[in-house]
Design a protein around this motif. Sequence first.
Motif, PDB file in Angstrom:
ATOM      1  N   GLY A 133       9.529  39.428 -11.293  1.00 17.64           N
ATOM      2  CA  GLY A 133       9.952  40.823 -11.318  1.00 17.64           C
ATOM      3  C   GLY A 133      11.405  41.058 -10.963  1.00 17.64           C
ATOM      4  N   GLY A 134      11.961  40.323 -10.056  1.00 19.27           N
ATOM      5  CA  GLY A 134      13.338  40.471  -9.612  1.00 19.27           C
ATOM      6  C   GLY A 134      13.615  39.487  -8.493  1.00 19.27           C
ATOM      7  N   VAL A 135      14.831  39.484  -7.991  1.00 19.71           N
ATOM      8  CA  VAL A 135      15.199  38.570  -6.901  1.00 19.71           C
ATOM      9  C   VAL A 135      16.027  39.337  -5.873  1.00 19.71           C
ATOM     10  CG1 VAL A 135      16.409  36.458  -6.258  1.00 19.71           C
ATOM     11  CG2 VAL A 135      15.197  36.573  -8.435  1.00 19.71           C
ATOM     12  N   ASP A 136      15.483  39.457  -4.658  1.00 15.23           N
ATOM     13  CA  ASP A 136      16.209  40.027  -3.531  1.00 15.23           C
ATOM     14  C   ASP A 136      16.795  38.852  -2.748  1.00 15.23           C
ATOM     15  OD1 ASP A 136      17.184  41.330  -1.327  1.00 15.23           O
ATOM     16  OD2 ASP A 136      15.283  42.273  -0.765  1.00 15.23           O
ATOM     17  N   THR A 137      17.990  38.460  -3.118  1.00 15.55           N
ATOM     18  CA  THR A 137      18.615  37.264  -2.553  1.00 15.55           C
ATOM     19  C   THR A 137      18.815  37.382  -1.049  1.00 15.55           C
ATOM     20  OG1 THR A 137      19.743  36.961  -4.658  1.00 15.55           O
ATOM     21  CG2 THR A 137      20.537  35.657  -2.825  1.00 15.55           C
ATOM     22  N   GLY A 138      19.131  38.559  -0.563  1.00 12.79           N
ATOM     23  CA  GLY A 138      19.310  38.751   0.878  1.00 12.79           C
ATOM     24  C   GLY A 138      18.048  38.427   1.655  1.00 12.79           C
ATOM     25  N   ARG A 139      16.908  38.858   1.137  1.00 15.73           N
ATOM     26  CA  ARG A 139      15.620  38.576   1.803  1.00 15.73           C
ATOM     27  C   ARG A 139      15.311  37.079   1.766  1.00 15.73           C
ATOM     28  NH1 ARG A 139      12.535  38.654   5.622  1.00 15.73           N
ATOM     29  NH2 ARG A 139      10.310  38.670   5.254  1.00 15.73           N
ATOM     30  N   LEU A 140      15.567  36.424   0.643  1.00  7.58           N
ATOM     31  CA  LEU A 140      15.308  34.982   0.543  1.00  7.58           C
ATOM     32  C   LEU A 140      16.247  34.191   1.458  1.00  7.58           C
ATOM     33  CD1 LEU A 140      14.736  34.618  -3.307  1.00  7.58           C
ATOM     34  CD2 LEU A 140      13.022  34.898  -1.499  1.00  7.58           C
ATOM     35  N   LEU A 141      17.501  34.627   1.569  1.00  4.55           N
ATOM     36  CA  LEU A 141      18.434  33.974   2.500  1.00  4.55           C
ATOM     37  C   LEU A 141      17.957  34.121   3.936  1.00  4.55           C
ATOM     38  CD1 LEU A 141      21.886  34.972   1.011  1.00  4.55           C
ATOM     39  CD2 LEU A 141      20.992  32.659   1.255  1.00  4.55           C
ATOM     40  N   ASP A 142      17.435  35.287   4.268  1.00  2.00           N
ATOM     41  CA  ASP A 142      16.901  35.520   5.607  1.00  2.00           C
ATOM     42  C   ASP A 142      15.730  34.577   5.898  1.00  2.00           C
ATOM     43  OD1 ASP A 142      16.908  37.018   8.073  1.00  2.00           O
ATOM     44  OD2 ASP A 142      15.039  37.940   7.370  1.00  2.00           O
ATOM     45  N   LEU A 143      14.849  34.391   4.930  1.00  3.17           N
ATOM     46  CA  LEU A 143      13.719  33.465   5.112  1.00  3.17           C
ATOM     47  C   LEU A 143      14.208  32.026   5.294  1.00  3.17           C
ATOM     48  CD1 LEU A 143      11.235  34.871   2.448  1.00  3.17           C
ATOM     49  CD2 LEU A 143      10.982  34.986   4.936  1.00  3.17           C
ATOM     50  N   SER A 144      15.199  31.619   4.495  1.00  2.33           N
ATOM     51  CA  SER A 144      15.732  30.255   4.616  1.00  2.33           C
ATOM     52  C   SER A 144      16.432  30.052   5.947  1.00  2.33           C
ATOM     53  CB  SER A 144      16.709  29.962   3.479  1.00  2.33           C
ATOM     54  OG  SER A 144      16.027  29.855   2.274  1.00  2.33           O
ATOM     55  N   VAL A 200      14.521  30.172  -7.780  1.00  8.46           N
ATOM     56  CA  VAL A 200      15.659  30.367  -6.887  1.00  8.46           C
ATOM     57  C   VAL A 200      15.754  29.167  -5.955  1.00  8.46           C
ATOM     58  CG1 VAL A 200      16.706  31.884  -5.168  1.00  8.46           C
ATOM     59  CG2 VAL A 200      15.233  32.855  -6.942  1.00  8.46           C
ATOM     60  N   ILE A 201      16.924  28.552  -5.892  1.00 14.96           N
ATOM     61  CA  ILE A 201      17.150  27.420  -4.985  1.00 14.96           C
ATOM     62  C   ILE A 201      18.236  27.823  -3.997  1.00 14.96           C
ATOM     63  CG2 ILE A 201      17.891  25.021  -4.776  1.00 14.96           C
ATOM     64  CD1 ILE A 201      16.731  24.554  -7.564  1.00 14.96           C
ATOM     65  N   ILE A 202      17.917  27.696  -2.713  1.00 14.50           N
ATOM     66  CA  ILE A 202      18.860  28.058  -1.655  1.00 14.50           C
ATOM     67  C   ILE A 202      19.129  26.832  -0.785  1.00 14.50           C
ATOM     68  CG2 ILE A 202      19.215  29.452   0.417  1.00 14.50           C
ATOM     69  CD1 ILE A 202      17.631  31.660  -0.919  1.00 14.50           C
ATOM     70  N   HIS A 203      20.416  26.504  -0.632  1.00 14.47           N
ATOM     71  CA  HIS A 203      20.866  25.448   0.288  1.00 14.47           C
ATOM     72  C   HIS A 203      21.523  26.171   1.461  1.00 14.47           C
ATOM     73  CE1 HIS A 203      20.334  22.392  -2.814  1.00 14.47           C
ATOM     74  NE2 HIS A 203      20.964  23.197  -3.644  1.00 14.47           N
ATOM     75  N   TYR A 204      21.015  25.947   2.661  1.00 18.90           N
ATOM     76  CA  TYR A 204      21.563  26.604   3.850  1.00 18.90           C
ATOM     77  C   TYR A 204      21.882  25.515   4.867  1.00 18.90           C
ATOM     78  CZ  TYR A 204      22.327  30.874   6.540  1.00 18.90           C
ATOM     79  OH  TYR A 204      22.905  31.926   7.205  1.00 18.90           O
ATOM     80  N   SER A 205      23.081  25.537   5.429  1.00 18.19           N
ATOM     81  CA  SER A 205      23.454  24.550   6.446  1.00 18.19           C
ATOM     82  C   SER A 205      24.177  25.250   7.586  1.00 18.19           C
ATOM     83  CB  SER A 205      24.348  23.456   5.849  1.00 18.19           C
ATOM     84  OG  SER A 205      25.548  24.007   5.373  1.00 18.19           O
ATOM     85  N   ALA A 206      24.058  24.663   8.761  1.00 17.35           N
ATOM     86  CA  ALA A 206      24.703  25.221   9.959  1.00 17.35           C
ATOM     87  C   ALA A 206      24.772  24.146  11.036  1.00 17.35           C
ATOM     88  CB  ALA A 206      23.927  26.432  10.473  1.00 17.35           C
ATOM     89  N   THR A 207      25.561  24.425  12.061  1.00 19.57           N
ATOM     90  CA  THR A 207      25.670  23.539  13.215  1.00 19.57           C
ATOM     91  C   THR A 207      24.820  24.122  14.338  1.00 19.57           C
ATOM     92  OG1 THR A 207      27.916  22.944  12.577  1.00 19.57           O
ATOM     93  CG2 THR A 207      27.284  22.482  14.853  1.00 19.57           C
ATOM     94  N   VAL A 208      23.990  23.277  14.936  1.00 19.74           N
ATOM     95  CA  VAL A 208      23.117  23.691  16.034  1.00 19.74           C
ATOM     96  C   VAL A 208      23.940  23.736  17.320  1.00 19.74           C
ATOM     97  CG1 VAL A 208      21.072  23.068  17.372  1.00 19.74           C
ATOM     98  CG2 VAL A 208      21.127  22.633  14.922  1.00 19.74           C
TER      99      VAL A 208
END
Length: 170
Positions: A79-90, A128-136
């Motif tokens: 139906g659509g893609v709410d990228t902000g919501r998917l980024l929040d989940l990732s 949708v493929i999301i790559h998320y990285s960060a420093t702990v």
Amino acid sequence: MHLKVSPPRHMFDYCLHVFSSFCNNQFALCRKFCDSKSIDDDACSVNSSSGPAHSHETTLKPVKVGPRVMHTEQFLCRGGVDTGRLLDLSRKGLYSTAKEMGGNILLDEQWDCSIRNPKHQRNYEFKVIIHYSATVARSFYPDARRPVSIEAAKGIKGLMTILDREELCC
């Protein structure tokens, strides 16, 4: 003065010939477009990213900095893609990994998102493929609990339904 008028049958045959050659050219272009893999990849996807790694402005000096972690997920949406919501989940998935490692904030966050448009327009399913990285890190101050540069996220308008969610390795 005498005007020479062509018979109607001759005009019909001429118009039919012009129309059929136009259609053949259009179908040839369409086939060429669909067969070309590089054109298909660029034309059928929406990409967005946070840019270079950075932290939230509200994040104060951490007490202890740990390793850099990555989290990659694939979503199947309809139906659509709410990228902000998917980024929040990732990001929440990445934050839970950081908590298991003893951290309580994420620094130098960076994300990339790729949305593949549907091949068949009837079902409107998007991959949708999301790559998320960060420093702990550890800090006395709380985590921001939201993705960085969320305003850069590009989506597809519509009512999003997540059909499948899968964590990918690296």
